[in-house]
Enzyme design. Structure first.
Site, PDB file in Angstrom:
ATOM      1  N   HIS A   1      36.477   4.500 -29.742  1.00 34.69           N
ATOM      2  CA  HIS A   1      35.441   3.486 -29.943  1.00 34.69           C
ATOM      3  C   HIS A   1      36.162   2.153 -30.185  1.00 34.69           C
ATOM      4  O   HIS A   1      37.268   2.138 -30.733  1.00 34.69           O
ATOM      5  CB  HIS A   1      34.639   3.894 -31.177  1.00 34.69           C
ATOM      6  CG  HIS A   1      33.424   3.089 -31.459  1.00 34.69           C
ATOM      7  ND1 HIS A   1      33.469   1.853 -32.052  1.00 34.69           N
ATOM      8  CD2 HIS A   1      32.102   3.338 -31.251  1.00 34.69           C
ATOM      9  CE1 HIS A   1      32.239   1.376 -32.208  1.00 34.69           C
ATOM     10  NE2 HIS A   1      31.389   2.269 -31.722  1.00 34.69           N
TER      11      HIS A   1
ATOM     12  N   ASP B   1      39.070   8.876 -37.116  1.00 36.12           N
ATOM     13  CA  ASP B   1      37.752   8.258 -37.075  1.00 36.12           C
ATOM     14  C   ASP B   1      36.737   9.401 -37.109  1.00 36.12           C
ATOM     15  O   ASP B   1      36.538  10.103 -36.125  1.00 36.12           O
ATOM     16  CB  ASP B   1      37.652   7.436 -35.787  1.00 36.12           C
ATOM     17  CG  ASP B   1      36.246   6.914 -35.536  1.00 36.12           C
ATOM     18  OD1 ASP B   1      35.308   7.321 -36.240  1.00 36.12           O
ATOM     19  OD2 ASP B   1      36.093   6.098 -34.599  1.00 36.12           O
TER      20      ASP B   1
ATOM     21  N   GLN C   1      31.673  10.489 -35.910  1.00 31.89           N
ATOM     22  CA  GLN C   1      30.810  11.454 -35.227  1.00 31.89           C
ATOM     23  C   GLN C   1      31.087  12.892 -35.640  1.00 31.89           C
ATOM     24  O   GLN C   1      30.494  13.817 -35.083  1.00 31.89           O
ATOM     25  CB  GLN C   1      30.960  11.332 -33.699  1.00 31.89           C
ATOM     26  CG  GLN C   1      30.605   9.974 -33.135  1.00 31.89           C
ATOM     27  CD  GLN C   1      29.121   9.611 -33.302  1.00 31.89           C
ATOM     28  OE1 GLN C   1      28.279  10.445 -33.627  1.00 31.89           O
ATOM     29  NE2 GLN C   1      28.803   8.346 -33.079  1.00 31.89           N
TER      30      GLN C   1
ATOM     31  N   LYS D   1      25.041   7.117 -40.198  1.00 31.22           N
ATOM     32  CA  LYS D   1      24.962   8.145 -39.156  1.00 31.22           C
ATOM     33  C   LYS D   1      24.718   9.531 -39.757  1.00 31.22           C
ATOM     34  O   LYS D   1      24.679  10.531 -39.056  1.00 31.22           O
ATOM     35  CB  LYS D   1      26.254   8.167 -38.341  1.00 31.22           C
ATOM     36  CG  LYS D   1      26.486   6.886 -37.526  1.00 31.22           C
ATOM     37  CD  LYS D   1      27.737   7.015 -36.700  1.00 31.22           C
ATOM     38  CE  LYS D   1      28.246   5.696 -36.159  1.00 31.22           C
ATOM     39  NZ  LYS D   1      27.493   5.179 -35.036  1.00 31.22           N
TER      40      LYS D   1
ATOM     41  N   CYS E   1      30.218   1.216 -26.582  1.00 35.40           N
ATOM     42  CA  CYS E   1      31.317   0.643 -27.391  1.00 35.40           C
ATOM     43  C   CYS E   1      32.666   1.289 -27.071  1.00 35.40           C
ATOM     44  O   CYS E   1      33.500   1.468 -27.973  1.00 35.40           O
ATOM     45  CB  CYS E   1      31.039   0.752 -28.884  1.00 35.40           C
ATOM     46  SG  CYS E   1      29.719  -0.315 -29.417  1.00 35.40           S
TER      47      CYS E   1
END
Ligand code: PLP
Length: 419
Positions: free
Chosen positions: A122, A199, A202, A225, A366
């Site tokens: 991302h 990261d 997600q 999220k 993104c």
């Protein structure tokens, strides 16, 4: 087992209509909806004990401080962090990564050093490293992505080498859904002396994540999220690295003592939380974590795997019309499917689906270097799932997709429209 039909009742927004149709919300990778207990926690804070933290001697401030610190403990337990002191509350994943770039990396990356990323990052795990590499004379390198959306590890022993200072990679791709082998890659990176940032934007909201088991050094993720409010996110840092990191933002609350010419830093993690923090949203993130814990993260993951399996199955009916991206294997991807039509631009698809009440994401997601550079498409359409989605939602998506494709075909929208 998750009963999505029952869970839906906890999410007020899911009962609204869009253009007279039931809202089918399939843009969860962008942000999730919020359940009533999370919304109520915000109301309770502002109506019941709104005050600043860490500085008051009065009852409201002590209550707010206690709830704020409880939220930090809930976050720590949720990702199996060894202590709440290693949890820094930030705005979002992006801020967490920028904090690492401006602190640990600013003092540990030098000329000739390498930062290893993947081709599926991302922008928030790419652009900060571009700037740092420019400033330091360091070099960015990339683990390539294969045609079916996995990391190509054939050259990993050369990509990870004694010059590598940092491996920064996405756990679950927001474009392809791919679940990356972060544990194995962390071991390899540590073997050459590199630190590892994951990261988790997600992954943390959708599956059990244990930072101790993964062995990484930094993990960033966003509250919005995972059923929490916007404006609150998390950076977890391994204790030994955290001890040696210089603060990023300077001012009130992050200092212990201040003289005219000098100051000493507060204890961890407060030295990384300058100024009044996002109190209400942090406490509400705690409520979101309670909600997810009640469901059980393994159940969340199983539910999303089931939805992904169903989506891949029903989307295969459109095999001649759309291309699917990513692993196409529910056990190796997060709860999402990305696709494109050869005839219709994803924005046009997204707009027509919206008219049917179906919210998906369309565009470069993104991740321009991956979508346009590697996959060579102008954009993708992405349907991403969460706890309140049902197989019926996916059936409605596919029915609307068929209708949209038929509409464009009847209109004679040519492939030239796809630019
Ligand atoms: N990383 C990944 C993989 C994401 O999917 C996102 C958000 O879409 C981000 C980072 C950035 O998250 P935020 O905008 O909350 O900082």
């Amino acid at each position: 087992m998750i009963d999505a039909g029952a869970i839906r009742h906890d999410f007020p927004v899911l009962s609204r209509t869009v253009y007279g149709k039931r809202l089918v919300y399939l843009d969860n990778a962008a942000t999730s909806q919020k359940p009533r207990p999370v919304i109520q926690t915000l109301v309770d804070y502002y109506e019941g004990y709104n005050s600043n933290v860490h500085r008051g001697v009065h009852a409201l401030s002590m209550e707010a401080t206690q709830r704020y610190e409880e939220a930090r403990q809930k976050v720590a337990a949720f990702i199996h962090a060894p202590s709440a002191e290693t949890i820094i509350l930030v705005r979002n994943t992006t801020e967490g990564i920028n904090l690492v770039a401006n602190t640990w990396a600013a003092s540990n990356v030098g000329p000739g050093d390498e930062i290893l990323l993947t081709e599926m990052e991302h922008h928030s795990n790419l652009v900060p490293w571009q700037k740092l590499a420019r400033q330091k004379g360091a070099r960015l390198r990339f683990i390539p992505v294969t045609h079916d959306g996995f990391l190509d590890l054939s050259d990993i022993d050369e990509l990870l080498n004694p010059n590598t200072r940092l491996l920064a990679m996405v756990h679950v791709s927001n474009v392809l859904g791919t679940i990356n082998p972060v544990r194995e890659l962390t071991r390899k990176a540590h073997a050459v002396g590199a630190a590892v940032l994951i990261d988790g934007a997600q992954s943390v909201p959708h599956m059990p994540v244990n930072v101790k088991e993964l062995g990484c050094d930094f993990m960033a993720f966003s509250g919005h999220k995972m059923l929490g409010p916007t404006g609150i996110g998390v950076l977890w840092v391994k204790d030994d690295l955290l001890q040696e990191m210089e603060p990023f933002l300077l001012g009130g609350d992050m200092v212990k003592d201040v003289h005219r010419e000098d100051a000493t830093w507060n204890d961890l993690p407060y030295r990384f939380e300058a100024g009044t923090p996002n109190i209400a949203d942090a406490i509400a993130l705690g409520a979101a974590i309670d909600y997810l814990n009640d469901l059980g993260m393994k159940n969340v993951r199983d539910h999303e795997m089931q939805l992904t399996r169903h989506a891949l199955e029903v989307l295969s009916e459109l095999a001649g019309d759309i291309d699917l991206y990513g692993p196409k294997d529910p056990s190796r991807q997060g709860g999402m499917v990305s696709f494109s039509s050869r005839e219709v631009h994803p924005h046009d698809l997204g707009t027509l689906l919206d008219r049917e009440g179906i919210a998906i994401r369309a565009g470069h997601l993104c991740a321009i270097p991956l979508v346009r550079g590697r996959l060579k498409v102008p954009g993708l359409a992405r349907a991403s799932f969460y706890i309140y989605n049902t197989e019926e939602d996916i059936d409605l998506l596919v029915a609307a997709l068929k209708k949209a494709l038929t509409f464009f075909r009847a209109k004679g929208v040519a492939a030239s429209h796809v630019h």
